[in-house]
Design an enzyme around this catalytic site. Sequence first.
Site, PDB file in Angstrom:
ATOM      1  N   ASP A  62       0.859  -1.189   0.000  1.00  0.00           N
ATOM      2  CA  ASP A  62       0.000   0.000   0.000  1.00  0.00           C
ATOM      3  C   ASP A  62       0.890   1.232   0.000  1.00  0.00           C
ATOM      4  O   ASP A  62       0.782   2.119   0.846  1.00  0.00           O
ATOM      5  CB  ASP A  62      -0.915  -0.020   1.227  1.00  0.00           C
ATOM      6  CG  ASP A  62      -2.004   1.045   1.161  1.00  0.00           C
ATOM      7  OD1 ASP A  62      -2.450   1.374   0.049  1.00  0.00           O
ATOM      8  OD2 ASP A  62      -2.414   1.538   2.230  1.00  0.00           O
ATOM      9  N   ASP A  88       3.640   1.871   8.038  1.00  0.00           N
ATOM     10  CA  ASP A  88       2.388   1.139   7.853  1.00  0.00           C
ATOM     11  C   ASP A  88       2.516   0.004   6.828  1.00  0.00           C
ATOM     12  O   ASP A  88       2.060   0.118   5.689  1.00  0.00           O
ATOM     13  CB  ASP A  88       1.261   2.081   7.456  1.00  0.00           C
ATOM     14  CG  ASP A  88      -0.105   1.407   7.610  1.00  0.00           C
ATOM     15  OD1 ASP A  88      -0.158   0.239   8.036  1.00  0.00           O
ATOM     16  OD2 ASP A  88      -1.117   2.063   7.294  1.00  0.00           O
TER      17      ASP A  88
END
Length: 349
Positions: free
Chosen positions: A202, A219
């Site tokens: 992502d 993340d």
Amino acid sequence: MEIPGKEFYNRLDIDSVLSSVEDAGFSVSGHCLALNSLENRVYDVGLEEGGRLVVKFYRPGRWSLNQILEEHSFLKELEEGEIPVITPIQLENGNTIRETKGIYYTIWPLQKGRLVEELDEQNLAQIGRLLARIHNIGSSKATNHRIEYNLKNFGKEPLRFLKEKEFLPSHLWKRYEEAANRIFQSYLNFSKEMPFHRIHGDCHKGNLIQTSNGLCFIDFDDFVTGPAVQDFWMLLPFGDHRSEYEREIFLEGYREFREFKSSWFDLVEPLRGLRYIHYSAWIAKRWEDPSFPNAFPHFGTEEYWEKETRDLENLGSDLPVSTEEDSRNSYARTEESELTNKDFFWDME
């Protein structure tokens, strides 16, 4: 079937957050600030002796314990390879995960930094080098538990869910499905013989921060086994000649450490199409979470699905066929206008 911990997760409050951090061995000051995260619950927690930590509660039913541990293991490998990432704090007995009322949670150091608003020539080359090093480590061994970025997981299953739950208006479904199937076929054509390995999954500017020590990727919650270009297309500009120039700067940095074939960019448009479908299904699957209707007030409306269907059709109609000559020329044909994060996240303003 009810997912264990789901009700507690949706009702998670500050007292529960502070108690979880104390149970992990920290004395808290009472400061607790919810951070901007929809997929998981993430909080900035103050410590009694000063300083702050970040506590992350994983959405129940999304990742298994082994899948979360593999994320943490990958981050540890990257850290040992001197790649700027944030790793979870080791707690008692070296564990990085705790559980409360059916919810897994982890505690992280607070990394100060600012989001990267624009990518200039200097940091484009630096990001290229960092991603190549991430992919070198990512390709060094296979995963045992994380999912693969394939057509089933990110295309057909999300489409099936939208159909079975009847999220789309009935008069739009045939158009939406036909456009999706064109994208699926293009993905199959261009992903053949493309190497898959561990990737961020992502990788966009929202998951890149500028710290006092330089750029840092954050993340890795969506880390999967997939093609390298999945970590490029939301991060890099696409569209005009200036974009081509900036991508070449990025690739020069990347190719200092790792091979990347320009033909692999043919997969960008199919990946973009899968993103549309998967993103809508992601919201739909979480619609019972009280935070989602507030965050996406236009989701599910006639206007929303009309736009999604039209965008999917327009994308599908531009996708190249899979002959060798068209594969060489397809990328230039799709570069008609500059694309930004707003094209990949419909709710961004």
